[in-house]
Design a protein around this motif. Structure first.
Motif, PDB file in Angstrom:
ATOM      1  N   HIS A   1      -3.333   5.402  -2.599  1.00  0.00           N
ATOM      2  CA  HIS A   1      -4.340   6.313  -2.051  1.00  0.00           C
ATOM      3  C   HIS A   1      -3.735   7.707  -1.887  1.00  0.00           C
TER       4      HIS A   1
ATOM      5  N   ARG B   1      -8.105   3.072   6.819  1.00  0.00           N
ATOM      6  CA  ARG B   1      -7.641   2.421   5.590  1.00  0.00           C
ATOM      7  C   ARG B   1      -6.513   1.420   5.863  1.00  0.00           C
TER       8      ARG B   1
ATOM      9  N   THR C   1      -8.147  12.542   9.242  1.00  0.00           N
ATOM     10  CA  THR C   1      -8.251  11.788   7.979  1.00  0.00           C
ATOM     11  C   THR C   1      -8.710  10.357   8.285  1.00  0.00           C
ATOM     12  N   ASP C   2      -8.936   9.606   7.222  1.00  0.00           N
ATOM     13  CA  ASP C   2      -9.327   8.200   7.385  1.00  0.00           C
ATOM     14  C   ASP C   2      -8.132   7.257   7.234  1.00  0.00           C
ATOM     15  N   LEU C   3      -6.924   7.758   7.381  1.00  0.00           N
ATOM     16  CA  LEU C   3      -5.730   6.946   7.164  1.00  0.00           C
ATOM     17  C   LEU C   3      -5.698   5.712   8.062  1.00  0.00           C
TER      18      LEU C   3
ATOM     19  N   GLU D   1      -8.092  -1.644   7.643  1.00  0.00           N
ATOM     20  CA  GLU D   1      -8.845  -2.470   6.698  1.00  0.00           C
ATOM     21  C   GLU D   1      -7.934  -3.419   5.930  1.00  0.00           C
ATOM     22  N   ARG D   2      -6.733  -2.997   5.678  1.00  0.00           N
ATOM     23  CA  ARG D   2      -5.763  -3.782   4.915  1.00  0.00           C
ATOM     24  C   ARG D   2      -4.842  -4.601   5.813  1.00  0.00           C
TER      25      ARG D   2
ATOM     26  N   VAL E   1       0.585   5.510   0.174  1.00  0.00           N
ATOM     27  CA  VAL E   1      -0.292   6.635   0.509  1.00  0.00           C
ATOM     28  C   VAL E   1       0.452   7.942   0.270  1.00  0.00           C
TER      29      VAL E   1
ATOM     30  N   THR F   1      -3.942  -0.249  -4.623  1.00  0.00           N
ATOM     31  CA  THR F   1      -2.913  -0.171  -3.586  1.00  0.00           C
ATOM     32  C   THR F   1      -2.380   1.248  -3.414  1.00  0.00           C
TER      33      THR F   1
ATOM     34  N   TYR G   1       0.835  -1.200   0.000  1.00  0.00           N
ATOM     35  CA  TYR G   1       0.000   0.000   0.000  1.00  0.00           C
ATOM     36  C   TYR G   1       0.875   1.257   0.000  1.00  0.00           C
TER      37      TYR G   1
END
Length: 181
Positions: free
Chosen positions: A98, A116, A111-113, A119-120, A48, A96, A46
């Motif tokens: 964001h 996220r 933030t929604d970091l 979730e992964r 970001v 993968t 991932y």
């Protein structure tokens, strides 16, 4: 699972004429940032991009009292800098990858970091970009407090303050237990 978090590698923070530039210090880490991204892409990890986003007139944001206007929403100053931009654009539609905007120093604040990453099932975060002693520091502290294993790539972080940069690297290692690569 791991994630690579790019912090604020934008025109305003890196270009010689950027509004709040790290200048040469920031420019010198570009190749390492690109190499890290390629490594994470190949591993299907991932990635970001956490990018500062400010409004032109925002009298309520405390950062505006400390620094000149920078990374203004919709301006060239907010765009990714150098070859990182083309690499991002070539991969931006992958699941993968964001891109998130942030109002505060930490990529986690407002933030929604964290969601996220959870979730992964990501447990290890690699933090790179600028500024070592401001946004990297605050993101690293939040990652530590949220229980992530922390990796800081010494050749992929920079600041306009050499003393602050070195202090932050020591803090990551000794107070946050980060691995310094």
């Amino acid at each position: 699972m791991k994630a690579l978090i790019y912090i604020d590698y934008t025109y305003d923070f890196i270009a010689d004429d950027g509004a709040l530039t790290t200048g040469k210090n920031g420019q010198l880490i570009e190749n390492e940032l690109v190499n890290l991204m390629r490594t994470f892409i190949e591993a299907n990890d991932y990635v970001v991009f956490a990018i500062d986003a400010h409004q032109t007139k925002d009298d309520y944001h405390s950062e505006n009292k400390l620094f000149p206007p920078h990374n203004l929403i919709g301006t060239d100053g907010q765009k990714l800098f150098g070859s990182l931009l083309s690499l991002y654009l070539a991969n931006q539609h992958k699941p993968t990858h964001h891109y998130l905007t942030k109002r505060y120093y930490s990529a986690f604040c407002g933030t929604d970091l964290n969601l996220r990453l959870r979730e992964r099932q990501i447990t290890e975060v690699h933090v790179v970009g600028v500024c070592t002693d401001i946004c990297i520091l605050h993101t690293a502290v939040d990652a530590y407090n949220l229980g992530y294993q922390l990796v800081i790539h010494e050749q992929a972080v920079a600041s306009f303050d050499p003393i602050g940069h070195q202090w932050a690297l020591n803090h990551f290692k000794h107070a946050l237990g980060a691995t310094i690569n």
